[in-house]
Write a protein that holds these residues in place. Sequence first.
Motif, PDB file in Angstrom:
ATOM      1  N   PRO A 110       0.777  -1.133  -0.062  1.00 42.40           N
ATOM      2  CA  PRO A 110      -0.095  -0.102  -0.114  1.00 42.40           C
ATOM      3  C   PRO A 110       0.845   0.988  -0.209  1.00 42.40           C
ATOM      4  O   PRO A 110       0.506   2.266  -0.664  1.00 42.40           O
ATOM      5  N   THR A 111       1.914   1.353   0.829  1.00 43.28           N
ATOM      6  CA  THR A 111       2.687   2.608   0.966  1.00 43.28           C
ATOM      7  C   THR A 111       3.509   2.574  -0.263  1.00 43.28           C
ATOM      8  O   THR A 111       3.299   3.875  -1.025  1.00 43.28           O
ATOM      9  N   ASN A 112       4.140   1.638  -0.795  1.00 39.59           N
ATOM     10  CA  ASN A 112       5.042   1.693  -2.047  1.00 39.59           C
ATOM     11  C   ASN A 112       4.045   2.345  -3.188  1.00 39.59           C
ATOM     12  O   ASN A 112       4.643   2.786  -4.256  1.00 39.59           O
ATOM     13  N   LYS A 113       2.880   1.536  -3.544  1.00 36.66           N
ATOM     14  CA  LYS A 113       2.078   1.898  -4.752  1.00 36.66           C
ATOM     15  C   LYS A 113       1.587   3.313  -4.532  1.00 36.66           C
ATOM     16  O   LYS A 113       1.680   3.950  -5.594  1.00 36.66           O
ATOM     17  N   ASP A 114       1.424   3.871  -3.411  1.00 32.77           N
ATOM     18  CA  ASP A 114       1.063   5.239  -3.217  1.00 32.77           C
ATOM     19  C   ASP A 114       2.372   6.368  -3.466  1.00 32.77           C
ATOM     20  O   ASP A 114       2.110   7.388  -3.810  1.00 32.77           O
ATOM     21  N   LEU A 115       3.660   5.822  -3.267  1.00 36.37           N
ATOM     22  CA  LEU A 115       4.732   6.524  -3.352  1.00 36.37           C
ATOM     23  C   LEU A 115       5.253   6.367  -4.724  1.00 36.37           C
ATOM     24  O   LEU A 115       6.009   7.154  -5.318  1.00 36.37           O
ATOM     25  N   LEU A 116       4.767   5.269  -5.537  1.00 37.11           N
ATOM     26  CA  LEU A 116       5.178   5.122  -6.993  1.00 37.11           C
ATOM     27  C   LEU A 116       5.254   6.383  -7.911  1.00 37.11           C
ATOM     28  O   LEU A 116       6.369   6.601  -8.614  1.00 37.11           O
ATOM     29  N   PRO A 117       4.273   7.282  -8.074  1.00 34.45           N
ATOM     30  CA  PRO A 117       4.263   8.425  -8.781  1.00 34.45           C
ATOM     31  C   PRO A 117       5.430   9.506  -8.468  1.00 34.45           C
ATOM     32  O   PRO A 117       5.771  10.347  -9.306  1.00 34.45           O
ATOM     33  N   VAL A 118       6.026   9.372  -7.046  1.00 37.55           N
ATOM     34  CA  VAL A 118       6.941  10.508  -6.829  1.00 37.55           C
ATOM     35  C   VAL A 118       8.394   9.801  -6.715  1.00 37.55           C
ATOM     36  O   VAL A 118       9.329  10.549  -6.133  1.00 37.55           O
ATOM     37  N   THR A 119       8.564   8.502  -6.830  1.00 37.62           N
ATOM     38  CA  THR A 119       9.769   7.879  -6.569  1.00 37.62           C
ATOM     39  C   THR A 119      10.619   7.344  -7.805  1.00 37.62           C
ATOM     40  O   THR A 119       9.722   6.851  -8.933  1.00 37.62           O
ATOM     41  N   LYS A 120      11.876   8.026  -8.043  1.00 40.92           N
ATOM     42  CA  LYS A 120      12.418   7.735  -9.068  1.00 40.92           C
ATOM     43  C   LYS A 120      12.928   6.182  -9.364  1.00 40.92           C
ATOM     44  O   LYS A 120      12.789   5.693 -10.523  1.00 40.92           O
ATOM     45  N   ALA A 121      13.339   5.451  -8.249  1.00 42.19           N
ATOM     46  CA  ALA A 121      13.649   4.047  -8.467  1.00 42.19           C
ATOM     47  C   ALA A 121      13.587   3.450  -7.163  1.00 42.19           C
ATOM     48  O   ALA A 121      13.625   3.938  -6.065  1.00 42.19           O
ATOM     49  N   PHE A 122      13.365   2.131  -7.099  1.00 48.64           N
ATOM     50  CA  PHE A 122      13.293   1.139  -6.083  1.00 48.64           C
ATOM     51  C   PHE A 122      14.429   0.147  -6.043  1.00 48.64           C
ATOM     52  O   PHE A 122      14.670  -0.346  -7.202  1.00 48.64           O
ATOM     53  N   HIS A 123      15.028  -0.187  -5.116  1.00 47.92           N
ATOM     54  CA  HIS A 123      16.068  -1.212  -5.030  1.00 47.92           C
ATOM     55  C   HIS A 123      16.135  -2.178  -3.923  1.00 47.92           C
ATOM     56  O   HIS A 123      15.695  -1.829  -2.738  1.00 47.92           O
ATOM     57  N   SER A 124      16.349  -3.113  -4.261  1.00 46.55           N
ATOM     58  CA  SER A 124      16.273  -4.551  -3.248  1.00 46.55           C
ATOM     59  C   SER A 124      17.172  -5.431  -3.702  1.00 46.55           C
ATOM     60  O   SER A 124      18.134  -5.338  -4.637  1.00 46.55           O
ATOM     61  N   THR A 125      16.863  -6.858  -3.278  1.00 48.46           N
ATOM     62  CA  THR A 125      17.564  -7.949  -3.466  1.00 48.46           C
ATOM     63  C   THR A 125      17.003  -8.289  -4.817  1.00 48.46           C
ATOM     64  O   THR A 125      16.092  -7.942  -5.450  1.00 48.46           O
ATOM     65  N   ILE A 126      17.634  -9.502  -5.434  1.00 49.06           N
ATOM     66  CA  ILE A 126      17.303  -9.917  -6.577  1.00 49.06           C
ATOM     67  C   ILE A 126      15.796 -10.406  -6.664  1.00 49.06           C
ATOM     68  O   ILE A 126      14.797 -10.482  -7.384  1.00 49.06           O
ATOM     69  N   TYR A 127      15.332 -11.241  -5.312  1.00 45.02           N
ATOM     70  CA  TYR A 127      14.225 -11.960  -5.239  1.00 45.02           C
ATOM     71  C   TYR A 127      13.055 -10.629  -5.139  1.00 45.02           C
ATOM     72  O   TYR A 127      12.128 -10.713  -5.695  1.00 45.02           O
ATOM     73  N   VAL A 128      13.335  -9.594  -4.080  1.00 39.85           N
ATOM     74  CA  VAL A 128      12.214  -8.633  -4.077  1.00 39.85           C
ATOM     75  C   VAL A 128      12.078  -7.804  -5.273  1.00 39.85           C
ATOM     76  O   VAL A 128      10.838  -7.330  -5.447  1.00 39.85           O
ATOM     77  N   ASP A 129      13.080  -7.589  -5.984  1.00 37.47           N
ATOM     78  CA  ASP A 129      12.997  -7.036  -7.244  1.00 37.47           C
ATOM     79  C   ASP A 129      11.949  -7.485  -8.149  1.00 37.47           C
ATOM     80  O   ASP A 129      11.536  -6.921  -8.763  1.00 37.47           O
ATOM     81  N   SER A 130      11.994  -8.977  -8.112  1.00 32.46           N
ATOM     82  CA  SER A 130      11.233  -9.756  -9.120  1.00 32.46           C
ATOM     83  C   SER A 130       9.690  -9.466  -8.566  1.00 32.46           C
ATOM     84  O   SER A 130       8.761  -9.406  -9.307  1.00 32.46           O
ATOM     85  N   LEU A 131       9.560  -9.334  -7.379  1.00 35.00           N
ATOM     86  CA  LEU A 131       7.996  -8.747  -6.786  1.00 35.00           C
ATOM     87  C   LEU A 131       7.810  -7.558  -6.991  1.00 35.00           C
ATOM     88  O   LEU A 131       6.483  -7.346  -7.477  1.00 35.00           O
ATOM     89  N   MET A 132       8.727  -6.518  -6.939  1.00 36.98           N
ATOM     90  CA  MET A 132       8.477  -5.140  -7.505  1.00 36.98           C
ATOM     91  C   MET A 132       8.139  -5.025  -9.104  1.00 36.98           C
ATOM     92  O   MET A 132       7.190  -4.281  -9.478  1.00 36.98           O
ATOM     93  N   THR A 133       9.020  -5.829  -9.749  1.00 40.05           N
ATOM     94  CA  THR A 133       8.817  -5.789 -11.212  1.00 40.05           C
ATOM     95  C   THR A 133       7.394  -6.313 -11.567  1.00 40.05           C
ATOM     96  O   THR A 133       6.743  -5.623 -12.374  1.00 40.05           O
ATOM     97  N   ASN A 134       6.865  -7.236 -11.067  1.00 43.46           N
ATOM     98  CA  ASN A 134       5.617  -7.855 -11.233  1.00 43.46           C
ATOM     99  C   ASN A 134       4.530  -6.889 -10.726  1.00 43.46           C
ATOM    100  O   ASN A 134       3.161  -6.848 -11.289  1.00 43.46           O
ATOM    101  N   GLU A 135       4.723  -5.893 -10.071  1.00 48.07           N
ATOM    102  CA  GLU A 135       3.620  -4.651  -9.646  1.00 48.07           C
ATOM    103  C   GLU A 135       3.975  -3.349 -10.580  1.00 48.07           C
ATOM    104  O   GLU A 135       3.471  -2.607 -10.261  1.00 48.07           O
ATOM    105  N   GLY A 136       4.873  -3.600 -11.420  1.00 47.84           N
ATOM    106  CA  GLY A 136       5.224  -2.377 -12.330  1.00 47.84           C
ATOM    107  C   GLY A 136       5.959  -1.436 -11.839  1.00 47.84           C
ATOM    108  O   GLY A 136       6.054  -0.418 -12.245  1.00 47.84           O
ATOM    109  N   PHE A 137       6.740  -1.547 -10.631  1.00 52.08           N
ATOM    110  CA  PHE A 137       7.624  -0.605 -10.124  1.00 52.08           C
ATOM    111  C   PHE A 137       8.944  -0.234 -10.885  1.00 52.08           C
ATOM    112  O   PHE A 137       9.433  -1.375 -11.444  1.00 52.08           O
ATOM    113  N   PRO A 138       9.412   0.779 -11.031  1.00 53.46           N
ATOM    114  CA  PRO A 138      10.950   1.022 -11.849  1.00 53.46           C
ATOM    115  C   PRO A 138      11.661   0.651 -10.731  1.00 53.46           C
ATOM    116  O   PRO A 138      12.594   1.177  -9.950  1.00 53.46           O
TER     117      PRO A 138
END
Length: 291
Positions: A110-138
């Motif tokens: 919920p937090t990260n989806k609402d911050l998506l419009p104002v956030t340039k990039a998200f960084h994490s491990t390879i696994y968590v990146d796969s979850l974020m990619t599935n959500e359409g996060f940069p």
Amino acid sequence: MLTLTVALKAQTTQENTGENNIVIKKYQAKAPPTQFFGAEAFKPTNQTVIRWLGMGGFFINSRGTTMMFDPVLEGFDMPVMIEFPITPKEIPHLDAILISHADNDHFSLPTNKDLLPVTKAFHSTIYVDSLMTNEGFPSFGHIIGGKFRFGNIKVRLTPADHAYQNAYPGMSKRHFKNEDACGFWIDTPDGSIWAQGDSRLMNEHLQMKTPDAILFDFSDSEWHFTFEGALKIANAYPNTPLLLSHWGSVDAPDFAPFNADPEKLKAQVVNPERVFVLAPGEPYVLKRLVK
């Protein structure tokens, strides 16, 4: 993303006083009253300011480069004891969000989806990146020890041991690896910050160069450092300020991951004056240690 209510719900205990049964809630250390902040905290400054967001999250403004680490500002699935110091809609911009692992008290959809419009990039491990990619996060995934930078900040992933899911049959269909979770070493123009994330104690945690501040994972859980492990880390870096997190936020007195008492740490740690019990939203100015 994993929710934590499957593990345990907060409970109360009963004390029999003879004639009456009185329900007494167990003692739980609670964070100081929230200090709210807004868009003014995101403006460029001539210093690096750290603010605890509650839970395991932090906001850092390093001379105008802004980032959040594990922000949870809404939508958590257990009762909380704090007011969050800022809402997602009040946040004007973020250069990056760093996520340590997939638990929902660190990776809040919920937090990260609402911050998506104002956030340039998200960084994490390879696994968590796969979850974020599935959500359409940069988003960007990194190996442990991997490095990246944004603005005036350099970051390196530090190791973690937090694959607790494998110890509970049926909790997840996936086999988790230690490298699915991480901490972050953050170098700013004003000093270094070690954002630990959640982890059991590892030898590597005692052999790092001395940070100028630690975003300190403070929890009694066996899948965190435990109190004894927290003491070992704190005393391995005896002059480093400890900015406590993961405590005093969730109303769960019988759930060890959210429980620890800062006063007990102060009573036993070397140089107790460096234990900072920040209120959510309270600013802390980063300063280099005198080497």
